[in-house]
Write a protein that holds these residues in place. Structure first.
Motif, PDB file in Angstrom:
ATOM      1  N   ASN A 336       0.875  -1.098  -0.039  1.00 21.51           N
ATOM      2  CA  ASN A 336       0.025  -0.010   0.040  1.00 21.51           C
ATOM      3  C   ASN A 336       0.775   1.371   0.089  1.00 21.51           C
ATOM      4  OD1 ASN A 336      -1.638   2.200   1.089  1.00 21.51           O
ATOM      5  ND2 ASN A 336      -3.103   0.802   1.997  1.00 21.51           N
ATOM      6  N   PRO A 338       1.528   5.667  -1.583  1.00 19.58           N
ATOM      7  CA  PRO A 338       1.126   6.794  -2.478  1.00 19.58           C
ATOM      8  C   PRO A 338       2.094   6.754  -3.550  1.00 19.58           C
ATOM      9  CG  PRO A 338       2.570   7.407  -0.457  1.00 19.58           C
ATOM     10  CD  PRO A 338       2.226   5.990  -0.338  1.00 19.58           C
ATOM     11  N   VAL A 352      -2.561   4.450  -4.031  1.00 18.43           N
ATOM     12  CA  VAL A 352      -2.940   5.779  -3.261  1.00 18.43           C
ATOM     13  C   VAL A 352      -2.394   6.963  -3.995  1.00 18.43           C
ATOM     14  CG1 VAL A 352      -3.244   7.064  -1.254  1.00 18.43           C
ATOM     15  CG2 VAL A 352      -2.769   4.484  -0.922  1.00 18.43           C
ATOM     16  N   TRP A 376      -7.041   4.524  -4.023  1.00 11.99           N
ATOM     17  CA  TRP A 376      -7.307   5.627  -3.107  1.00 11.99           C
ATOM     18  C   TRP A 376      -6.793   6.884  -3.522  1.00 11.99           C
ATOM     19  CZ3 TRP A 376      -5.724   3.830   2.735  1.00 11.99           C
ATOM     20  CH2 TRP A 376      -6.251   2.704   2.905  1.00 11.99           C
ATOM     21  N   TYR A 378      -5.011  10.778  -2.365  1.00 14.43           N
ATOM     22  CA  TYR A 378      -4.201  11.425  -1.269  1.00 14.43           C
ATOM     23  C   TYR A 378      -4.069  12.975  -1.794  1.00 14.43           C
ATOM     24  CZ  TYR A 378       0.419  11.467  -3.233  1.00 14.43           C
ATOM     25  OH  TYR A 378       1.539  11.512  -4.193  1.00 14.43           O
ATOM     26  N   CYS A 411     -12.996   4.934  -5.180  1.00 13.73           N
ATOM     27  CA  CYS A 411     -11.670   5.089  -4.407  1.00 13.73           C
ATOM     28  C   CYS A 411     -12.027   5.152  -2.704  1.00 13.73           C
ATOM     29  CB  CYS A 411     -10.727   6.256  -4.739  1.00 13.73           C
ATOM     30  SG  CYS A 411      -9.978   6.484  -6.232  1.00 13.73           S
TER      31      CYS A 411
END
Length: 517
Positions: A336, A338, A352, A376, A378, A411
């Motif tokens: 996981n 960013p 992310v 996701w 950010y 998301c």
């Protein structure tokens, strides 16, 4: 005394005027909360006794004093900050410098001198009776008091408990910073008490994932890395799971030094490339020790691994190599991170993606989603401009609407790096400084420093209620997906195309509740 009720989705300022004196009309799902703000025509003295009363079955009131924070520079056109107001006047709320009410200090922690300004949160129990209730919030200042009528409509819809949430959130904790901010020795008993208070706040914000400390390198007498110590990771990870976090994420192990370069390097030694034999040796040892820690503590079902912050297009191949090393040493692990690239397929599981990057490469990310990849969103210090971000000179709705956009784009999660990074004078200088760079006001933090833990900022409340909004939109989507998307479209179309008014968001949220029945 005169008073005025304001939406929790609009900024208040020390010079905000009191207008029409009327009560608040509130709408809430069970198991969640609803907030509003009040200005009262009174000046408070330090230490003054202020009491609140409110009666509604199944509900409790949390009162906070609103305190100002200083915005020294405006958000920039492309990135960071600017002192040229003419460049940004079309999207910022005010010309910097200015003060804005962002600090929400619990009334029970003592009143500070200033204007009588309050942020009020009503927690609605999961079993609260359904219906419309006419009640009163009474604010007492010794022998004086003011009564504020409140109409609260409680809907049958119930927001799920955090352990059953459809939406996930992470706000990074910086563990050494907690020690310095609160003047306690890292991992001492005093430190652990403070850390526990931070985790309580994170859970209350609906942060259900927590990045724990990374393993720390162990060196021999010649400076060679011979092992990794996961003691602090174990301490924090076990505490987090005990307190109710659903997932813990292992800390970063690699970094890029130049974003255009294809090379990545070890986080603890920027001279070692990850694709070399020495890089492989150290990473294999790191992830093997991480796997032993997972097994020793029974974390297998709760653990995910982070590799690095923001892999780019140019270093995507090196990132995928590290992903392969990680999966070899931690079988079945979910990775996981960013990211700022679409070229990472197979290297991670939860993408992310920065909001602006996601929309720039929207069609590619949609193709990846269609293949089962989890996305996701950010936000961070870049980009600036009108793009939704949790900063103090954009409309306050920009702190809450990213969660609505998450539902629109399928998301189910949100991350932000800036939870508690402050300059030395946290309220007097909110543009966080990193070398010569200044981040947009408030971008690096949404909480302030209390005596033994964090104090909510208004934007942190917005992030929590935004997470609750996602749950409501998800429930409506199960019933009528087109209806949910149509309501979202009334307040936001893209991350930089949204209605900046509190009224639009308030009305849309009420429409969601009505549609759910």
């Amino acid at each position: 005394m005169k008073y005025q009720v304001f939406s929790d989705n609009e900024w208040l300022y020390p010079d905000s005027e009191i207008g029409a004196q009327k009560g608040g009309e509130l709408y809430a799902a069970r198991g969640g909360d609803v907030c509003f703000q009040v200005l009262i025509d009174k000046t408070l003295t330090a230490g003054e006794q202020v009491a609140f009363s409110f009666a509604c079955e199944g509900c409790t009131l949390e009162p906070y004093q609103l305190l100002p924070a200083y915005v020294s520079e405006n958000s920039g056109v492309k990135t960071h900050t600017t002192q040229n107001y003419d460049e940004v006047k079309d999207f910022v709320t005010r010309k910097a410098p200015f003060w804005v009410y962002d600090v929400t200090k619990p009334v029970e922690d003592g009143i500070e001198e200033g204007r009588a300004a309050f942020f009020l949160r009503i927690n609605v129990g999961a079993d609260a009776p359904v219906g419309t209730y006419e009640s009163t919030v009474t604010v007492s200042f010794g022998a004086e008091s003011v009564s504020i009528p409140v109409s609260l409509k409680i809907y049958r819809t119930q927001i799920p408990a955090l352990q059953s949430a459809q939406y996930h959130m992470i706000n990074w904790l910086y563990y050494p910073r907690i020690a310095t901010q609160h003047n306690v020795e890292a991992y001492s008993d005093a430190y652990m008490e403070v850390l526990r208070n931070y985790l309580v706040n994170q859970l209350d914000m609906r942060n259900d994932y927590l990045m724990i400390p990374a393993g720390e390198p162990v060196y021999d007498a010649d400076g060679k890395v011979i092992d990794f110590d996961f003691t602090h990771a174990e301490t924090v990870g076990n505490l987090a799971l005990e307190m109710g976090f659903t997932k813990i994420l292992g800390g970063f192990s690699i970094q890029w030094l130049e974003w255009k370069s294809p090379e990545l390097f070890l986080l603890w030694d920027k001279t070692v490339e990850v694709t070399t034999i020495e890089g492989y040796r150290q990473l294999k040892l790191y992830f093997t020790r991480a796997n032993e820690c997972i097994e020793r503590n029974g974390w297998r079902a709760h653990y995910q691994q982070c590799l690095m912050d923001e892999p780019q297009f140019n270093n995507s191949a090196a990132y995928r190599i590290v992903g392969a090393i990680c999966r070899k040493c931690i079988p079945g692990v979910v990775i996981n991170d960013p990211v700022e690239s679409t070229d990472l397929a197979g290297g991670l599981d939860v993408w992310v993606v920065k909001q602006a990057v996601f929309e720039k490469y929207l069609e590619d990310y949609k193709k990846l989603q269609a293949m089962g990849e989890e996305m996701w969103i950010y936000t961070c210090g870049f980009p600036a401009n009108k793009v939704m971000n949790r900063v103090m000179d954009l409309p306050l709705v920009a702190s809450r609407l990213p969660m609505w956009m998450c539902y629109k784009y399928n998301c189910p999660g949100f991350l932000h790096w800036g939870y508690h990074c402050h300059n030395e004078e946290e309220r007097n200088d909110t543009c966080y400084k990193v070398r010569e760079r200044r981040f947009p006001a408030g971008n690096a933090h949404v909480v302030y420093l209390g005596e033994k833990g964090p104090i909510y900022g208004v934007r942190a409340h917005s992030q929590r209620t935004g997470a609750e909004d996602y749950e409501l939109l998800h429930l409506l989507g199960q019933k009528d997906k087109e209806k949910a998307l149509a309501i979202i479209d009334k307040v936001c179309r893209t991350f930089d195309d949204y209605d900046p008014t509190a009224a639009a968001l308030d009305n849309a949220r009420r429409e969601v509740l009505e549609a759910l029945g």
